[in-house]
Design a protein around this motif. Structure first.
Motif, PDB file in Angstrom:
ATOM      1  N   LYS A 179       0.866  -1.192   0.000  1.00  0.00           N
ATOM      2  CA  LYS A 179       0.000   0.000   0.000  1.00  0.00           C
ATOM      3  C   LYS A 179       0.893   1.229   0.000  1.00  0.00           C
ATOM      4  CE  LYS A 179      -2.539   2.076   3.815  1.00  0.00           C
ATOM      5  NZ  LYS A 179      -3.494   1.799   4.916  1.00  0.00           N
ATOM      6  N   LYS A 181       1.202   5.279   0.379  1.00  0.00           N
ATOM      7  CA  LYS A 181       0.554   6.522   0.803  1.00  0.00           C
ATOM      8  C   LYS A 181       0.704   7.517  -0.341  1.00  0.00           C
ATOM      9  CE  LYS A 181      -0.585   5.618   5.120  1.00  0.00           C
ATOM     10  NZ  LYS A 181      -1.973   5.687   5.596  1.00  0.00           N
ATOM     11  N   ASP A 206      -3.376   4.841  -0.481  1.00  0.00           N
ATOM     12  CA  ASP A 206      -4.141   5.436   0.628  1.00  0.00           C
ATOM     13  C   ASP A 206      -3.870   6.934   0.632  1.00  0.00           C
ATOM     14  OD1 ASP A 206      -5.414   6.153   2.957  1.00  0.00           O
ATOM     15  OD2 ASP A 206      -4.294   4.794   4.270  1.00  0.00           O
ATOM     16  N   ASN A 208      -5.505   9.216   2.633  1.00  0.00           N
ATOM     17  CA  ASN A 208      -5.801   9.883   3.908  1.00  0.00           C
ATOM     18  C   ASN A 208      -6.445  11.260   3.687  1.00  0.00           C
ATOM     19  OD1 ASN A 208      -3.050   8.138   4.994  1.00  0.00           O
ATOM     20  ND2 ASN A 208      -4.893   8.115   6.268  1.00  0.00           N
ATOM     21  N   GLU A 231      -7.809   4.032  -0.982  1.00  0.00           N
ATOM     22  CA  GLU A 231      -8.337   4.189   0.373  1.00  0.00           C
ATOM     23  C   GLU A 231      -8.547   5.674   0.678  1.00  0.00           C
ATOM     24  OE1 GLU A 231      -5.848   1.968   3.058  1.00  0.00           O
ATOM     25  OE2 GLU A 231      -6.705   2.903   4.847  1.00  0.00           O
ATOM     26  N   ASP A 256     -11.779   4.334   5.184  1.00  0.00           N
ATOM     27  CA  ASP A 256     -11.095   4.186   6.469  1.00  0.00           C
ATOM     28  C   ASP A 256     -11.699   5.243   7.406  1.00  0.00           C
ATOM     29  OD1 ASP A 256      -9.287   4.464   8.612  1.00  0.00           O
ATOM     30  OD2 ASP A 256      -7.478   4.367   7.413  1.00  0.00           O
ATOM     31  N   GLU A 257     -11.185   6.480   7.345  1.00  0.00           N
ATOM     32  CA  GLU A 257     -11.598   7.551   8.257  1.00  0.00           C
ATOM     33  C   GLU A 257     -13.121   7.729   8.345  1.00  0.00           C
ATOM     34  OE1 GLU A 257      -8.896   7.625   6.322  1.00  0.00           O
ATOM     35  OE2 GLU A 257      -7.383   9.041   7.039  1.00  0.00           O
ATOM     36  N   ASN A 278     -12.088  -0.793   5.529  1.00  0.00           N
ATOM     37  CA  ASN A 278     -10.954  -1.029   6.424  1.00  0.00           C
ATOM     38  C   ASN A 278     -11.510  -0.895   7.843  1.00  0.00           C
ATOM     39  OD1 ASN A 278      -9.210   0.229   8.395  1.00  0.00           O
ATOM     40  ND2 ASN A 278      -7.741   0.841   6.828  1.00  0.00           N
ATOM     41  N   LYS A 280     -10.634  -0.620  11.753  1.00  0.00           N
ATOM     42  CA  LYS A 280      -9.646  -0.418  12.816  1.00  0.00           C
ATOM     43  C   LYS A 280     -10.430  -0.422  14.118  1.00  0.00           C
ATOM     44  CE  LYS A 280      -6.463   2.431  10.098  1.00  0.00           C
ATOM     45  NZ  LYS A 280      -6.049   3.811   9.786  1.00  0.00           N
TER      46      LYS A 280
END
Ligand code: OSB
Ligand code: MG
Length: 389
Positions: A179, A181, A206, A208, A231, A256-257, A278, A280
């Protein structure tokens, strides 16, 4: 205990142990990183690890609060989590014996947000319950895998050469998925070059949250690289623009977030904001919520995978247990301890086999020994809360 574990697909839901927690201990431990880790929201050189433990009847359970020092990935920080646990969550745990994970999570439900703080205590409680009943964590939550597939998350690098070197390194160690970033200016050309050199690897990116819907053309340009997923391209709490974007991309979006609760996961699936999620444990508020999101995704054929937050071995061990559930069909961000740390807080360290899998421990609880001497030697701050006797 009356329950026969063999009969239960998720034993923790049938257990009726009354656990009277006597002590909750919080501490922070600073661990240097082997190399800086950079994402679209910043770079760190060391990790302040936040450990929380719960004690009952001579047994200690361990959890980790994954909040960072700064409110960038999420609004929580080690400081906010310390305050929220000390002043609200710990008193709720200590008030009366805990009868189940559901009992515990329902005591937290009226406190809004602060999922990472809640998760830290749920992790510690589940390790305690697992140890007290002689069960592995994986078994306790209904895990079905003996080994879990893993990938590596590679931060933004000072140069492309350095990134290519890291890609080679982790592929040669067996990691099943790379993966990268990304952020504006470190995206198309970087992905193109990694893909050119490695036409057949499982590759994902990803962002972010580094893009907006106005960047749709840039993100469409990644369609050609056969990425496993992109992502969290857009804002941290967005579902609607992600749904619009997903309809314009062939690359699957993974959130994710944006997925902070089971309700948000349901809404994302309903409106098509993503094709992959994803999970977490920290971001969603603990095992109770992670299990609910897993089950929801499983019923809806949405693949899930276990995300990482540069955890110490304690959080990492919980991630391994979570990733042993049947819906975790894609490699998780669960790397070897040595990928981040010269020395970990558990013994033995987490290792990745050359087939890119990590073994799921069968021993009671986390399945690793907690290295208290090393933890003590690196402790920055500590505080305990005792039950009133
Ligand atoms: O977005 O998955 C992320 C680390 C910190 C904060 C957010 C993320 C990450 C990672 C690292 O990608 C995953 C790992 O622990 O290896
Ligand atoms: Mg992410």
């Amino acid at each position: 205990m009356q329950v026969h574990l063999e009969d239960a697909s998720r034993p923790c839901e049938l257990m009726t142990e009354q656990i009277a927690v006597e002590k909750i201990a919080m501490r922070t431990v600073r661990l240097p990183l082997n190399e800086p880790f950079e994402t679209s929201f910043g770079s760190i050189e060391s990790r302040l690890i936040f450990l929380v433990s719960v004690e009952a009847d001579g047994v200690t359970g361990w959890g980790e609060v994954v909040a960072a020092e700064q409110p960038r990935y999420s609004y929580e920080t080690a400081g906010t989590a310390w305050h929220v646990i000390l002043d609200y969550l710990a008193p709720a745990v200590l008030a009366k014996p805990v009868s189940s994970l559901t009992d515990l999570s329902s005591r937290f439900a009226s406190f809004r947000g602060h999922n990472m703080a809640k998760a830290g205590l749920e992790l510690a409680y589940m390790d305690l319950l697992a140890r007290a009943t002689g069960t592995s964590l994986s078994r306790l939550i209904g895990g079905t895998r003996d080994r879990v597939p893993v990938g590596v998350s590679l931060g933004i690098q000072p140069t492309l050469e350095r990134l290519l070197d890291r890609v080679e390194r982790y592929l040669s160690l067996g990691y099943q998925r790379i993966k990268l970033k990304i952020k504006p200016g470190w995206d198309f050309e970087v992905v193109r070059e990694v893909r050119r050199r490695h036409p057949n690897i499982m590759l994902s990116v990803d962002a972010n949250c580094a893009y907006t819907f106005a960047d749709t053309k840039k993100l469409q340009a990644l369609n050609d690289f056969n990425l496993l997923m992109i992502e969290q391209p857009l804002d941290h709490d967005d579902l609607i623009d992600h749904a619009k974007l997903q309809s314009l991309l062939t690359t699957p979006i993974c959130l994710d977030e944006s997925i902070t609760t089971p309700a948000r996961a349901r809404q994302a699936i309903e409106i098509g904001s993503c094709k992959i999620i994803n999970i977490k444990i920290g971001r969603v508020g603990g095992y109770s919520q992670a299990l609910a999101i897993h089950d929801l995704c499983y019923e809806n054929s949405i693949p899930v995978w276990c995300g990482g937050m540069l955890e110490s071995g304690i959080g990492r061990a919980h991630n391994i247990a979570l990733a042993s559930l049947p819906g975790f069909s894609l490699p998780g961000d669960i790397s070897a301890s040595s990928r981040y740390f010269a020395r970990d807080l558990i013994k033995p360290e987490v290792t990745v086999d050359n087939d890119g899998t990590v073994e799921v421990p069968k021993a009671p609880g986390l399945g690793f020994e907690v290295d208290l001497d090393y933890i003590n030697s690196r402790t920055v701050s500590a505080e305990e809360v005792l039950a009133r006797s």
